[in-house]
Design a protein around this motif. Structure first.
Motif, mmCIF file in Angstrom:
data_model
loop_
_atom_site.group_PDB
_atom_site.id
_atom_site.type_symbol
_atom_site.label_atom_id
_atom_site.label_comp_id
_atom_site.label_asym_id
_atom_site.label_seq_id
_atom_site.Cartn_x
_atom_site.Cartn_y
_atom_site.Cartn_z
ATOM 1 N N GLN A 299 0.859 -1.214 0.179
ATOM 2 C CA GLN A 299 -0.013 -0.091 -0.033
ATOM 3 C C GLN A 299 1.048 1.327 -0.056
ATOM 4 O OE1 GLN A 299 -3.306 -0.042 -0.279
ATOM 5 N NE2 GLN A 299 -2.988 -2.327 -0.420
ATOM 6 N N ARG B 204 0.393 -0.026 -6.484
ATOM 7 C CA ARG B 204 -1.061 0.003 -6.192
ATOM 8 C C ARG B 204 -1.812 0.044 -7.484
ATOM 9 N NH1 ARG B 204 -2.880 4.383 -1.878
ATOM 10 N NH2 ARG B 204 -4.697 3.672 -2.565
ATOM 11 N N SER C 39 -15.911 5.203 -0.049
ATOM 12 C CA SER C 39 -14.427 4.732 -0.162
ATOM 13 C C SER C 39 -13.563 5.534 0.631
ATOM 14 C CB SER C 39 -13.998 4.605 -1.640
ATOM 15 O OG SER C 39 -13.957 6.081 -1.852
ATOM 16 N N THR C 40 -12.417 4.724 1.187
ATOM 17 C CA THR C 40 -11.616 5.805 2.112
ATOM 18 C C THR C 40 -10.895 6.836 1.223
ATOM 19 O OG1 THR C 40 -11.271 3.884 3.556
ATOM 20 C CG2 THR C 40 -9.541 5.853 3.564
ATOM 21 N N ASP C 41 -10.556 6.427 -0.206
ATOM 22 C CA ASP C 41 -9.795 7.199 -0.822
ATOM 23 C C ASP C 41 -10.846 7.508 -1.975
ATOM 24 O OD1 ASP C 41 -8.361 8.399 -3.127
ATOM 25 O OD2 ASP C 41 -6.427 7.373 -2.649
ATOM 26 N N LYS D 94 -10.610 8.583 -5.003
ATOM 27 C CA LYS D 94 -10.066 8.001 -6.150
ATOM 28 C C LYS D 94 -10.792 6.827 -6.482
ATOM 29 C CE LYS D 94 -5.439 10.118 -5.344
ATOM 30 N NZ LYS D 94 -4.329 9.770 -5.095
ATOM 31 N N ASP D 95 -10.950 5.996 -5.456
ATOM 32 C CA ASP D 95 -11.507 4.577 -5.705
ATOM 33 C C ASP D 95 -12.880 4.607 -5.954
ATOM 34 O OD1 ASP D 95 -9.280 3.330 -5.152
ATOM 35 O OD2 ASP D 95 -9.503 3.314 -3.001
ATOM 36 N N TYR E 144 -2.569 6.301 -8.880
ATOM 37 C CA TYR E 144 -2.695 6.895 -7.686
ATOM 38 C C TYR E 144 -1.788 8.197 -7.280
ATOM 39 C CZ TYR E 144 -6.007 3.591 -5.899
ATOM 40 O OH TYR E 144 -7.073 2.339 -5.995
ATOM 41 N N SER F 232 -4.359 13.566 -8.539
ATOM 42 C CA SER F 232 -5.471 13.911 -7.477
ATOM 43 C C SER F 232 -6.767 13.571 -7.935
ATOM 44 C CB SER F 232 -5.445 15.527 -7.507
ATOM 45 O OG SER F 232 -5.712 16.129 -8.410
ATOM 46 N N PRO F 233 -7.947 13.613 -7.104
ATOM 47 C CA PRO F 233 -9.177 13.062 -7.556
ATOM 48 C C PRO F 233 -9.719 14.049 -8.512
ATOM 49 C CG PRO F 233 -8.801 13.011 -5.141
ATOM 50 C CD PRO F 233 -7.627 13.592 -5.722
ATOM 51 N N SER G 99 -17.054 11.914 -5.549
ATOM 52 C CA SER G 99 -16.889 11.635 -4.331
ATOM 53 C C SER G 99 -18.063 11.684 -3.416
ATOM 54 C CB SER G 99 -15.579 12.291 -3.671
ATOM 55 O OG SER G 99 -15.912 13.720 -3.767
#
Length: 501
Positions: free
Chosen positions: A97, A103, A282-284, A286-287, A308, A311-312, A353
């Protein structure tokens, strides 16, 4: 602290976690080995939620300390055998990670990882009061259906609905409430679980809650059983917990609907998946996009690959531009909603998001290539296309998008959106009271219709086309000529087709 060895990409390597046999209360002792991913490789993939990333417990990996979240720690203890080695794939351990490049590359492998896994184990978390009885209820409901796969694909017969009702009425109220609570576990809300269980061997997937286990398909059947018996289930649950709400079973129905019912069906379109699972977490951020790539069939055509390091804001903007160019459609712009979490986004890019309802007008082709194919479960969906067959003329420059358009009028008034307004048929359209004002069941809809009735040119329009025809056409326009099943309502006899156009 455990140190990773790099994977050999040329060999298609992944890492597997070997969970050594120990008694339940012993330390968790593991080792990691590299393996080439193939359909002959035997392993179990774990589907779970990380939980609070700041609260961790230590396990041993290769004799070295390795910290994992509490929820993963609990899952490993319950999956571990006292006699046999368990071979698992667990994202938090099998992917480095801390290596963003790895990743990004391993996320693309997850489609194959969950497809090739012998089974997928779902970990809902530790059992609470009555959870074991609720899991037994899942088993009982699932066993009622002779062919779960066929029923999930084509629908449940009437005799099943009565059998479900009998089971709920014969269960203890606290057991029914515990069953409802199982669908409120955080696992059901995570974006990654969508592809993990969609790609899994459905017949072999298992759901665990503490010591209890039930087949995955039984959980999907249970979600539909709750839906078909909702009134009695809701009455039972609110009888013991008046403030409780029976609605989370929709999480299970959503998971059932995102499976490919038949191998001959085309894969899902990425935009439809983003709409359908926008409320997932999602924690991130982007996911919210990356977590759905494995089950979408137009990813390669769009040209999206995980990165990754971005940035989002850059990921969502890049997705929009590539989607428009690949699909020759501006449909994604309909997903823009406010307020937004990512303030740096261009105004024309959706903030994926944030959980925001997307109206039905935005949802067109669920499958790559369209909904019209043999056995399509939504072939009846009425596609909305205001521009007809014409393609957008679009260019991008930094934060700016330029699009050609046609000016066909001016905005005279603005109305509000009624999120709950649905129409079963045209009989509910255009009702007026004795004063000539709108008399529908929705105050917001009345506001819209009264804009027309109060217009200074209303009398001339009604005189030319007929009052009922114009009101019918206006009401159909508000709902894009579709009812709440996404089907075109029946035509009214004697309605002028020119007004409807």
């Amino acid at each position: 602290m455990y140190q990773y060895s790099p994977l050999e990409e040329s060999k298609g390597e992944i890492r597997l976690l070997e969970l050594h046999p120990r008694d339940f209360d012993d330390d968790i002792d593991c080792s990691i080995r590299h393996a080439t991913l193939a359909n002959t490789l035997e392993f179990t993939a774990l589907s779970y939620t990380w939980g609070d990333p700041k609260v961790r417990k230590a396990i041993l990996v290769g004799g070295q300390t390795f910290e994992v979240t509490v929820n993963l720690f609990d899952a490993l203890r319950h999956l571990r055998s006292s006699r046999e080695m368990q071979t698992l794939w667990v994202d938090a351990v099998c992917i480095n990670q801390g290596d963003l490049d790895e990743r990004s590359k391993q996320v693309l492998r997850m489609r194959d990882i969950y497809t090739f896994a012998n089974t997928v184990e779902v970990w809902l978390g530790l059992a609470e009061d009555d959870d074991c009885a609720a899991m037994a209820l899942v088993d009982k409901l699932g066993a009622t259906v002779s062919d779960p796969e066929e029923s999930l694909a084509s629908g449940f017969y009437k005799e099943y609905e009565q059998a479900f009702l009998d089971i709920f009425e014969g269960a203890e109220p606290e057991e029914v409430r515990a069953l409802s609570q199982l669908f409120k576990r955080p696992w059901w809300t995570r974006v990654w679980v969508v592809q993990e269980l969609t790609l899994a061997n459905q017949q072999a997937a298992i759901v665990r809650c503490g010591e209890a286990a039930a087949p995955w398909l039984s959980f999907l059947v249970t979600a539909y059983a709750i839906e078909s018996s909702w009134f009695i289930v809701d009455a039972i649950v609110t009888g013991v917990a008046p403030d409780d709400k029976v609605d989370a079973f929709n999480n299970g129905i959503r998971m059932a609907q995102c499976r490919r019912v038949a191998p001959t069906h085309p894969p899902f379109a990425l935009l439809e998946l983003l709409h359908q699972h926008r409320d997932c977490e999602s924690t991130d951020p982007k996911d919210k996009v990356y977590g759905l790539l494995g089950v979408s069939g137009d990813v390669e055509n769009i040209g999206i690959t995980p990165n990754y390091d971005q940035s989002p804001e850059d990921i969502f903007t890049d997705l929009f531009e590539k989607h428009v160019l690949a699909t020759k459609s501006l449909d994604m712009i309909c997903a823009v909603r406010f307020p937004r979490r990512l303030e740096g986004l261009p105004s024309w890019v959706p903030d994926w998001s944030v959980d925001q309802t997307v109206p039905g007008i935005c949802i067109n082709d669920r499958y790559v290539g369209g909904n019209e194919f043999a056995g399509s479960p939504i072939a009846h969906f009425e596609r909305y296309a205001a521009s007809g067959a014409s393609l957008p003329q679009v260019s991008f420059s930094g934060m700016h998008m330029s699009a050609a358009g046609i000016c066909f009028g001016r905005i005279a008034s603005l109305g509000c959106v009624d999120e709950g307004m649905t129409f079963e048929g045209v009989e509910s359209f255009g009702r007026a009271d004795e004063t000539g004002k709108s008399a529908s069941d929705s105050d917001i809809f009345d506001e819209w219709l009264n804009m027309v009735l109060d217009s200074p040119i209303w009398d001339s329009i009604a005189g030319r086309y007929g009052m009922e025809n114009v009101l019918d056409a206006f009401c159909r326009t508000l709902v894009t000529n579709r009812n709440n099943q996404m089907m075109r309502p029946p035509e009214q006899a004697g309605t002028d087709s020119e007004v409807r156009r």
